[in-house]
Design a protein around this motif. Structure first.
Motif, PDB file in Angstrom:
ATOM      1  N   LEU A  28     -13.231  14.845  17.555  1.00 23.63           N
ATOM      2  CA  LEU A  28     -13.265  16.097  16.798  1.00 23.63           C
ATOM      3  C   LEU A  28     -11.873  16.483  16.311  1.00 23.63           C
ATOM      4  N   ALA A  29     -10.868  16.212  17.145  1.00 22.40           N
ATOM      5  CA  ALA A  29      -9.492  16.523  16.732  1.00 22.40           C
ATOM      6  C   ALA A  29      -9.068  15.647  15.555  1.00 22.40           C
ATOM      7  N   ASN A  30      -9.439  14.365  15.606  1.00 16.71           N
ATOM      8  CA  ASN A  30      -9.116  13.455  14.508  1.00 16.71           C
ATOM      9  C   ASN A  30      -9.839  13.872  13.229  1.00 16.71           C
ATOM     10  N   LEU A  31     -11.097  14.251  13.369  1.00 20.95           N
ATOM     11  CA  LEU A  31     -11.881  14.688  12.217  1.00 20.95           C
ATOM     12  C   LEU A  31     -11.281  15.947  11.604  1.00 20.95           C
ATOM     13  N   ALA A  32     -10.848  16.880  12.448  1.00 22.42           N
ATOM     14  CA  ALA A  32     -10.223  18.106  11.953  1.00 22.42           C
ATOM     15  C   ALA A  32      -8.915  17.799  11.239  1.00 22.42           C
ATOM     16  N   ALA A  33      -8.146  16.859  11.789  1.00 21.34           N
ATOM     17  CA  ALA A  33      -6.876  16.482  11.168  1.00 21.34           C
ATOM     18  C   ALA A  33      -7.111  15.838   9.803  1.00 21.34           C
ATOM     19  N   LEU A  34      -8.100  14.952   9.726  1.00 16.39           N
ATOM     20  CA  LEU A  34      -8.425  14.318   8.455  1.00 16.39           C
ATOM     21  C   LEU A  34      -8.871  15.341   7.412  1.00 16.39           C
ATOM     22  N   SER A  35      -9.750  16.236   7.841  1.00 18.10           N
ATOM     23  CA  SER A  35     -10.314  17.223   6.913  1.00 18.10           C
ATOM     24  C   SER A  35      -9.255  18.173   6.383  1.00 18.10           C
ATOM     25  N   SER A  36      -8.406  18.664   7.273  1.00 20.39           N
ATOM     26  CA  SER A  36      -7.368  19.593   6.833  1.00 20.39           C
ATOM     27  C   SER A  36      -6.337  18.885   5.955  1.00 20.39           C
ATOM     28  N   GLY A  37      -5.995  17.646   6.308  1.00 18.29           N
ATOM     29  CA  GLY A  37      -5.053  16.893   5.482  1.00 18.29           C
ATOM     30  C   GLY A  37      -5.603  16.628   4.095  1.00 18.29           C
ATOM     31  N   TYR A  38      -6.886  16.279   4.029  1.00 23.23           N
ATOM     32  CA  TYR A  38      -7.518  16.026   2.735  1.00 23.23           C
ATOM     33  C   TYR A  38      -7.499  17.286   1.867  1.00 23.23           C
ATOM     34  N   ALA A  39      -7.860  18.410   2.457  1.00 24.75           N
ATOM     35  CA  ALA A  39      -7.909  19.655   1.694  1.00 24.75           C
ATOM     36  C   ALA A  39      -6.517  20.083   1.218  1.00 24.75           C
ATOM     37  N   LEU A  40      -5.539  20.038   2.107  1.00 26.54           N
ATOM     38  CA  LEU A  40      -4.192  20.486   1.746  1.00 26.54           C
ATOM     39  C   LEU A  40      -3.512  19.536   0.761  1.00 26.54           C
ATOM     40  N   SER A  41      -3.904  18.263   0.807  1.00 28.01           N
ATOM     41  CA  SER A  41      -3.320  17.297  -0.129  1.00 28.01           C
ATOM     42  C   SER A  41      -3.549  17.715  -1.574  1.00 28.01           C
ATOM     43  N   HIS A  42      -4.690  18.302  -1.836  1.00 29.53           N
ATOM     44  CA  HIS A  42      -5.020  18.702  -3.200  1.00 29.53           C
ATOM     45  C   HIS A  42      -4.387  20.036  -3.584  1.00 29.53           C
ATOM     46  N   VAL A  43      -3.855  20.726  -2.593  1.00 32.32           N
ATOM     47  CA  VAL A  43      -3.130  21.974  -2.868  1.00 32.32           C
ATOM     48  C   VAL A  43      -1.670  21.670  -3.195  1.00 32.32           C
ATOM     49  N   VAL A  44      -1.055  20.822  -2.377  1.00 31.21           N
ATOM     50  CA  VAL A  44       0.373  20.519  -2.558  1.00 31.21           C
ATOM     51  C   VAL A  44       0.603  19.321  -3.488  1.00 31.21           C
ATOM     52  N   LYS A  45      -0.485  18.652  -3.905  1.00 29.02           N
ATOM     53  CA  LYS A  45      -0.430  17.536  -4.855  1.00 29.02           C
ATOM     54  C   LYS A  45       0.346  16.334  -4.329  1.00 29.02           C
ATOM     55  N   ARG A  46       0.259  16.108  -3.039  1.00 31.28           N
ATOM     56  CA  ARG A  46       0.789  14.883  -2.439  1.00 31.28           C
ATOM     57  C   ARG A  46      -0.046  14.575  -1.199  1.00 31.28           C
ATOM     58  N   PRO A  47      -0.178  13.312  -0.837  1.00 31.47           N
ATOM     59  CA  PRO A  47      -1.080  12.950   0.263  1.00 31.47           C
ATOM     60  C   PRO A  47      -0.568  13.368   1.636  1.00 31.47           C
ATOM     61  N   LEU A  48      -1.416  14.063   2.357  1.00 35.54           N
ATOM     62  CA  LEU A  48      -1.170  14.415   3.752  1.00 35.54           C
ATOM     63  C   LEU A  48      -2.277  13.763   4.578  1.00 35.54           C
TER      64      LEU A  48
ATOM     65  N   ARG B 216     -19.181  14.697 -10.070  1.00 35.83           N
ATOM     66  CA  ARG B 216     -19.022  16.155 -10.049  1.00 35.83           C
ATOM     67  C   ARG B 216     -17.576  16.561  -9.796  1.00 35.83           C
ATOM     68  N   TYR B 217     -16.753  15.650  -9.311  1.00 29.98           N
ATOM     69  CA  TYR B 217     -15.344  15.936  -9.090  1.00 29.98           C
ATOM     70  C   TYR B 217     -14.560  14.636  -9.150  1.00 29.98           C
ATOM     71  N   GLN B 218     -13.249  14.735  -9.314  1.00 30.12           N
ATOM     72  CA  GLN B 218     -12.399  13.568  -9.517  1.00 30.12           C
ATOM     73  C   GLN B 218     -11.794  13.024  -8.227  1.00 30.12           C
ATOM     74  N   SER B 219     -11.832  13.804  -7.172  1.00 30.34           N
ATOM     75  CA  SER B 219     -11.198  13.378  -5.934  1.00 30.34           C
ATOM     76  C   SER B 219     -12.046  12.320  -5.229  1.00 30.34           C
ATOM     77  N   CYS B 220     -11.563  11.798  -4.108  1.00 38.10           N
ATOM     78  CA  CYS B 220     -12.283  10.756  -3.379  1.00 38.10           C
ATOM     79  C   CYS B 220     -11.947  10.843  -1.892  1.00 38.10           C
ATOM     80  N   LYS B 221     -12.936  11.217  -1.096  1.00 41.45           N
ATOM     81  CA  LYS B 221     -12.724  11.358   0.352  1.00 41.45           C
ATOM     82  C   LYS B 221     -12.515  10.011   1.034  1.00 41.45           C
ATOM     83  N   ARG B 222     -12.968   8.934   0.401  1.00 43.43           N
ATOM     84  CA  ARG B 222     -12.882   7.617   1.047  1.00 43.43           C
ATOM     85  C   ARG B 222     -11.456   7.275   1.471  1.00 43.43           C
ATOM     86  N   LEU B 223     -10.467   7.692   0.679  1.00 47.28           N
ATOM     87  CA  LEU B 223      -9.078   7.319   0.959  1.00 47.28           C
ATOM     88  C   LEU B 223      -8.498   8.063   2.156  1.00 47.28           C
TER      89      LEU B 223
END
Length: 383
Positions: free
Chosen positions: A24-44, A266-273
């Motif tokens: 669950l901690a890993n999943l939370a880290a992945l999810s938050s990093g994915y979301a914030l990456s699109h805010v700051v425009k660099r991969p987290l 429906r969107y340009q992003s990709c969760k797979r990465l």
């Protein structure tokens, strides 16, 4: 099988679900990093993949025309993954992986070590999936071995309900053989009092089989499947579009934009990465299964520490391009990420059938209300 069973991918239980704190901690880290990456425009990227696709073999016994390996169009090296290398990859990728899909470009049941690979992953608490054309299960003595290995899910790719419609796409296969294998596998599974592996009949709606839609539910039940997945077909050319895409627009993952067929994303992003990765038979790591010829090689999971690959310059460069410019690479043209029409629930598909789908040929009309007489397969006489 109960009539109330839910058919369709929308009703599948979450694969590999775990309530372990580290997962669950890993999943939370992945999810938050994915979301914030699109805010700051660099991969987290703060976690590690929870699902991976591993290619046991890059060879196939069929010649399906819309599949690169079936069409014999792959340009990269072909080969077979050894059991030893499979174990090394599992050790390398990490303890957070909860789902493994054992296929890519090739028929996984040709690999002699497939059951042992499944068993190894099962021992590690990983949900295992195999997608097969279903032609070799009996011939290669795999049924009992797959059941013993603890396989979680078995997908049978069947794109025609009659021998004639089946062989149009599944070139080199025989529907009678696949159906016999499905029924026998279900019989063996039921004899153990087990519900696993879940048996899925996957079906691609195409121009030559679209009239069969009203009968999918009945045939899946008759042949032993627990559920049906309706997956839209992918194409690579205008000629393939004309020959294979179904008439009804809702059954396609594409729409025509100018001179090109483009996916209805429906969107340009990709969760797979952020959440998954793809590892070919030789250990080569690529972003996903749509990189058929390893155009974007990220590293090798047999010769490098996966953590350095996952957080490496090549991966981050690819993620950065995705965040800032969207899916601009040609391989992303067929990507199913964000597609509403990738999988279609069977109930929704059935609702489309009359009158939008071309009518069923008179000779194929059922005589019994439960369709039990429809598409009866000829019984092969013992030689």
């Amino acid at each position: 099988m109960s009539e109330t069973l839910a058919f369709g991918v929308a009703n599948l239980l979450p694969r590999g679900l775990s309530l372990r704190p580290d997962f669950l901690a890993n999943l939370a880290a992945l999810s938050s990093g994915y979301a914030l990456s699109h805010v700051v425009k660099r991969p987290l990227v703060w976690g590690y993949p929870i699902s991976i696709m591993i290619e046991p073999i890059s060879r196939c016994n069929l010649r399906c025309p819309l599949c690169p390996i079936g069409a014999r169009e792959l340009k990269r090296d072909l080969g077979v993954m050894s059991l030893e290398n499979f174990k090394l990859i599992l050790d390398n990728v990490g303890r957070y992986v909860k789902v493994i899909a054992l296929w890519n470009q090739g028929e996984p049941t040709i690999n002699d070590h497939l059951p042992e690979m499944i068993s190894e992953a099962t021992k590690r608490g990983i949900y295992t999936m195999v997608s097969t054309n279903g032609t070799l299960l009996h011939r290669r003595n795999l049924m009992t071995r797959l059941l013993d290995a603890g396989l979680s899910e078995l997908v049978f790719s069947i794109d025609g309900l009659t021998p004639d419609s089946y062989k149009i796409y599944r070139i080199g296969g025989e529907l009678e053989v696949v159906v016999e294998n499905m029924k026998e596998f279900r019989k063996l599974r039921d004899a153990r009092g087990s519900k696993t592996p879940k048996m899925i009949m996957q079906w691609l709606p195409m121009k030559h089989n679209q009239h069969e839609i009203p009968y999918l539910r009945a045939k899946a039940k008759e042949w032993g499947a627990d559920t049906v997945e309706i997956k839209t077909a992918q194409i690579y050319s205008e000629e393939q579009a004309a020959q294979y895409l179904p008439d009804l627009e809702e059954l396609r993952r594409y729409e025509k934009q100018g001179q090109r067929w483009e996916t209805k994303r429906r969107y340009q992003s990709c969760k797979r990465l952020w959440f998954s990765t793809m590892i070919d038979w030789n250990g080569n790591v690529v972003p996903c299964c749509f990189d058929k010829d390893e155009q974007f090689l990220m590293g090798n999971a047999l010769s490098q520490d996966f953590k350095t690959i996952w957080h490496g310059e090549k991966y981050d460069s690819f993620r950065t391009q995705l965040i800032r410019h969207g899916r601009v690479e040609e391989m992303c043209r067929n990507c199913t990420e964000g597609l509403k029409s990738y999988y279609i629930p069977l109930t929704e598909l059935e609702a489309m059938a009359p009158p939008d789908i071309p009518p069923v040929p008179p000779e194929n009309m059922p005589k019994k209300p439960d369709y039990s007489d429809l598409f009866d397969l000829p019984v092969k006489e013992e030689s």
